[in-house]
Scaffold this motif. Structure first.
Motif, PDB file in Angstrom:
ATOM      1  N   CYS A  38      -2.444 -11.380  -3.023  1.00  0.00           N
ATOM      2  CA  CYS A  38      -3.635 -10.597  -2.685  1.00  0.00           C
ATOM      3  C   CYS A  38      -4.805 -10.977  -3.598  1.00  0.00           C
ATOM      4  CB  CYS A  38      -3.324  -9.111  -2.833  1.00  0.00           C
ATOM      5  SG  CYS A  38      -4.775  -8.073  -2.586  1.00  0.00           S
TER       6      CYS A  38
ATOM      7  N   CYS B 140      -5.751  -7.437  -5.646  1.00  0.00           N
ATOM      8  CA  CYS B 140      -4.897  -6.869  -6.699  1.00  0.00           C
ATOM      9  C   CYS B 140      -3.978  -7.914  -7.327  1.00  0.00           C
ATOM     10  CB  CYS B 140      -4.074  -5.701  -6.154  1.00  0.00           C
ATOM     11  SG  CYS B 140      -2.783  -6.202  -4.987  1.00  0.00           S
TER      12      CYS B 140
ATOM     13  N   LYS C  33       0.018  -3.623  -0.692  1.00  0.00           N
ATOM     14  CA  LYS C  33       0.188  -3.050  -2.028  1.00  0.00           C
ATOM     15  C   LYS C  33      -1.017  -2.158  -2.375  1.00  0.00           C
ATOM     16  CE  LYS C  33       2.546  -2.670  -5.773  1.00  0.00           C
ATOM     17  NZ  LYS C  33       3.881  -2.058  -5.729  1.00  0.00           N
ATOM     18  N   CYS C  34      -2.217  -2.783  -2.373  1.00  0.00           N
ATOM     19  CA  CYS C  34      -3.394  -2.012  -2.792  1.00  0.00           C
ATOM     20  C   CYS C  34      -4.165  -1.443  -1.600  1.00  0.00           C
ATOM     21  CB  CYS C  34      -4.322  -2.868  -3.652  1.00  0.00           C
ATOM     22  SG  CYS C  34      -5.130  -4.217  -2.757  1.00  0.00           S
TER      23      CYS C  34
ATOM     24  N   CYS D 126      -3.722  -5.800   2.606  1.00  0.00           N
ATOM     25  CA  CYS D 126      -2.758  -5.833   1.511  1.00  0.00           C
ATOM     26  C   CYS D 126      -1.894  -4.584   1.588  1.00  0.00           C
ATOM     27  CB  CYS D 126      -3.464  -5.887   0.155  1.00  0.00           C
ATOM     28  SG  CYS D 126      -2.293  -5.842  -1.226  1.00  0.00           S
TER      29      CYS D 126
HETATM   30 ZN   LIG Z   1      -3.732  -6.068  -2.930  1.00  0.00          ZN
END
Ligand SMILES: [Zn+2]
Length: 329
Positions: free
Chosen positions: A28, A31, A50-51, A48
């Motif tokens: 990403c 992040c 994750k973030c 993303c």
């Molecule tokens: Zn991310």
């Protein structure tokens, strides 16, 4: 031609992995987490897991990765979307040889790049999310959605270019845009250009002509697009004149290319001048005029075919044109 998302991702992101289907994963850029960033290489959507950064507009991703403003990211996409093969420059022409022997003045240098980003308020006719917002003005002029998308047209509702159709100009000498008034009785120029524009160096429609054995030279972008809709390759001079730098650009076309000059009906004398300049480089030059005083940008397919079939071969004095080209007159 559309932007190659996969190519960009492979060049610019870390840890790219192609999976099954249209999605690839990468680290990403927001992040830094590996493998959790997913890009759809068909439509350019990204996210993303994750973030949770995400976007439907690929330009946002490019802006982040390249450290560009959004408008510069859009210009970046535009430049890579319209592809062209750079041609071998033709063997030195007689006029070049004469000029070299006389000592080349500064102005004959190859033009530096002209790279003007689109206005920040630019709204594409066909958005990255696949949504259409086709201005009434374009529909009234008989433009197809396909043509508007192909030529990357958009418009502005705010700012310096409010109520104008924005037409990106992309050619090997650089990129810019021109903004056509889309309402009757608007103040200002019919075509408003960026203040720093050097449009005497650019031609409109390059991507539609590459590899073609013939090309029609017209005045404005709408002429180019109209002829393109009829399957006729056309380059617009963005005016009635063929400037020296534009001629240099055209020299990337093979010298055997047939060129038909089709300016607006009142510009017969200018067409002769353009043809004369062309004759210093090209041999197969024709002048065409639409019947009944029609303008290429508002013509029917039948009118265009009639004009092309009645085009007259330019037989001007080539030696005279060469003397003018090297500044003896
Ligand atoms: Zn991310």
């Amino acid at each position: 031609m559309s932007f190659d998302y996969l190519e960009y991702v492979q060049e610019s992101l870390d840890g790219v992995r192609e999976g099954a289907g249209d999605n690839v994963s990468a680290a990403c850029p927001f992040c830094g987490k590996a493998n959790h960033f997913s890009i759809n290489i068909e439509n350019g959507h990204w996210r993303c897991f994750k973030c949770d950064e995400r976007g439907l507009d690929f330009a946002w991703l490019i802006a982040e990765v390249e450290g560009l403003s959004l408008e510069r990211a859009r210009a970046f996409i535009m430049r890579r979307t319209v592809t062209f093969r750079r041609r071998e420059v033709a063997p030195e022409s007689l006029s070049d040889r004469l000029r070299r022997l006389r000592g080349a003045p500064e102005s004959t240098q190859v033009p530096e790049d002209v790279l003007t980003p689109l206005p920040t308020e630019f709204v594409p006719v066909h958005g990255p999310d696949g949504r259409w917002s086709m201005p009434e003005y374009l529909l009234e002029r008989g433009m197809t959605r396909n043509a508007a998308r192909h030529w990357g047209l958009g418009y502005c509702t705010r700012g310096r270019y409010a109520d104008r159709i924005v037409m990106p100009i992309v050619c090997p000498a650089g990129s810019s845009f021109t903004a056509r008034a889309a309402l009757d009785g608007m103040r200002g120029a019919r075509y408003l250009n960026p203040e720093e524009a050097k449009h005497g160096r650019l031609v409109y429609g390059w991507a539609g002509c590459d590899g073609s054995e013939w090309v029609v030279l017209v005045e404005g972008p709408f002429d180019t697009i109209r002829l393109w809709q009829y399957g006729t390759p056309a380059l617009a001079l963005l005016g009635k004149e063929l400037h020296r730098d534009q001629l240099r650009l055209l020299c990337q076309l093979p010298a055997v290319t047939r060129i038909v000059v089709m300016l607006d009906p009142e510009a017969r004398g200018m067409a002769e001048k353009v043809a004369s300049r062309l004759s210093t480089r090209f041999e197969d030059i024709w002048i065409a005029q639409l019947p009944g005083g029609a303008d290429p940008g508002d013509s029917s397919g039948k009118q265009v075919r009639a004009a092309l079939s009645r085009a007259e071969r330019y037989t001007g004095d080539r030696a005279q044109a060469l003397k003018v080209a090297i500044g003896l007159f």
